[in-house]
Design a protein around this motif. Structure first.
Motif, PDB file in Angstrom:
ATOM      1  N   TYR A 233       0.465  -1.250  -0.100  1.00  0.00           N
ATOM      2  CA  TYR A 233      -0.256  -0.135   0.675  1.00  0.00           C
ATOM      3  C   TYR A 233       1.036   0.822  -0.249  1.00  0.00           C
ATOM      4  N   GLN A 234       2.240   0.653  -0.058  1.00  0.00           N
ATOM      5  CA  GLN A 234       3.178   1.985  -0.438  1.00  0.00           C
ATOM      6  C   GLN A 234       3.189   2.588  -1.717  1.00  0.00           C
ATOM      7  N   GLN A 235       3.169   1.429  -2.509  1.00  0.00           N
ATOM      8  CA  GLN A 235       3.448   2.067  -4.142  1.00  0.00           C
ATOM      9  C   GLN A 235       2.345   2.569  -4.551  1.00  0.00           C
ATOM     10  N   LEU A 236       2.260   3.631  -4.958  1.00  0.00           N
ATOM     11  CA  LEU A 236       1.287   4.267  -5.834  1.00  0.00           C
ATOM     12  C   LEU A 236       0.726   3.367  -7.485  1.00  0.00           C
TER      13      LEU A 236
ATOM     14  N   LEU B  90      -1.012   0.296  -6.545  1.00  0.00           N
ATOM     15  CA  LEU B  90      -2.760   0.880  -5.929  1.00  0.00           C
ATOM     16  C   LEU B  90      -3.406   0.623  -6.989  1.00  0.00           C
ATOM     17  N   LEU B  91      -3.093   1.913  -8.440  1.00  0.00           N
ATOM     18  CA  LEU B  91      -4.115   1.518  -9.136  1.00  0.00           C
ATOM     19  C   LEU B  91      -3.901   1.052 -10.224  1.00  0.00           C
ATOM     20  N   ASN B  92      -2.569  -0.040 -10.396  1.00  0.00           N
ATOM     21  CA  ASN B  92      -3.052  -0.726 -11.650  1.00  0.00           C
ATOM     22  C   ASN B  92      -2.618  -2.244 -11.443  1.00  0.00           C
ATOM     23  N   ILE B  93      -2.733  -2.040 -10.052  1.00  0.00           N
ATOM     24  CA  ILE B  93      -3.450  -3.839  -9.896  1.00  0.00           C
ATOM     25  C   ILE B  93      -3.892  -4.150  -9.300  1.00  0.00           C
ATOM     26  N   ARG B  94      -4.494  -3.556  -7.788  1.00  0.00           N
ATOM     27  CA  ARG B  94      -5.569  -3.365  -6.460  1.00  0.00           C
ATOM     28  C   ARG B  94      -6.485  -2.165  -6.842  1.00  0.00           C
ATOM     29  N   ARG B  95      -6.410  -1.889  -8.394  1.00  0.00           N
ATOM     30  CA  ARG B  95      -7.340  -0.644  -8.753  1.00  0.00           C
ATOM     31  C   ARG B  95      -8.612   0.549  -8.096  1.00  0.00           C
ATOM     32  N   TRP B  96      -7.180   1.056  -7.611  1.00  0.00           N
ATOM     33  CA  TRP B  96      -7.939   2.002  -6.595  1.00  0.00           C
ATOM     34  C   TRP B  96      -8.336   3.204  -7.273  1.00  0.00           C
ATOM     35  N   PRO B  97      -9.089   3.809  -6.781  1.00  0.00           N
ATOM     36  CA  PRO B  97      -9.244   5.200  -7.665  1.00  0.00           C
ATOM     37  C   PRO B  97      -8.477   6.163  -7.084  1.00  0.00           C
TER      38      PRO B  97
END
Length: 256
Positions: free
Chosen positions: A228-231, A234-241
């Motif tokens: 969760y420290q990695q932007l 977060l965006l490309n694997i976990r798919r956070w907005p």
């Protein structure tokens, strides 16, 4: 990655070199499944190759080899194998789901959405297809549609914690901060080891200028999952907005 439950066909066919009997083939099936589940994907790929040489009309073998190729980073090969599986059995569900995942890895968003939609056309209550379809909508910036499908996924499977966390994240993206906070706190209470909900709450608390509580939750997040420290993750694997992800990065920079 979704590994399919394979079945051993009882048809008679010529076996390739190195596969002398049905006993040998049964061993290959067992080895392939074991290697796949244990993450020994290079060995698993050799197993699936032998199985497909022996039984080229087995759609499950093709789909499982596609999953293995995807785990090894070959999304193009994975899509090809899922295509072959679907040609052999167009009425199955798993190969469409697996192909959608491979298409997402190749950033073929519309094709992935189409595959998930095909599943939903037959079963509108398929929670995995609902969730994956919502993930694609996040990438496309279709927030209302993503929220709707996360809601449906969570409704169909109430213990689908990551879908509920994603649902809260989209509410956050849409500025529905109260809705997001209530859901995230419920999740943390029910699933105290769910790093995703805690990290999302950290971002939200930071956004709301409640940095003290954010720091206490962050300590737990780091103990659970350092990704969760990695932007990019977060965006490309976990798919956070985007908004929650950027808020979390801003918080991290403030405490470094």
């Amino acid at each position: 990655m979704h590994l399919l439950c394979l079945f051993l066909l009882t048809v008679q066919c010529a076996l390739p070199t190195g596969v002398q009997s049905s006993t040998d083939l049964s061993r290959l099936f067992d080895d392939a499944l074991s290697n796949s589940r244990q993450g020994n994907f290079t060995e698993a790929l050799l197993n699936w190759n032998h199985i497909i040489d022996a039984f080229p009309d087995n759609p499950s073998a093709w789909s499982n080899r596609g999953n293995t190729k995807l785990a090894l980073g070959d999304s193009t090969g994975a899509i090809h194998d899922q295509d072959e599986s679907i040609k052999l059995d167009p009425n199955q569900r798993d190969a469409y789901l697996n192909r959608g995942v491979a298409e997402e890895k190749s950033k073929l968003w519309n094709q992935a959405a189409d595959d998930y939609q095909l599943i939903l056309n037959k079963n509108p209550r398929d929670s995995e297809a609902l969730y994956n379809f919502a993930n694609v909508q996040v990438v496309l910036g279709e927030w209302a549609k993503a929220q709707d499908f996360y809601n449906k996924a969570a409704r169909e499977r109430p213990n689908f914690a990551i879908a509920r966390s994603s649902q809260a994240l989209v509410a956050y993206q849409l500025g529905q901060f109260d809705v997001a906070e209530v859901e995230l706190r419920k999740l943390i209470k029910s699933y105290p080891l769910l790093a995703d909900a805690r990290a999302a709450l950290v971002a939200l608390l930071w956004h709301l200028n409640l940095s003290g509580e954010a720091q206490s939750h962050w300590a737990a997040v780091i103990g659970l999952d350092i990704r969760y420290q990695q932007l990019e993750w977060l965006l490309n694997i976990r798919r956070w907005p985007e908004q929650p992800a950027l808020d979390l990065m801003e918080f991290i920079q403030s405490v470094d």
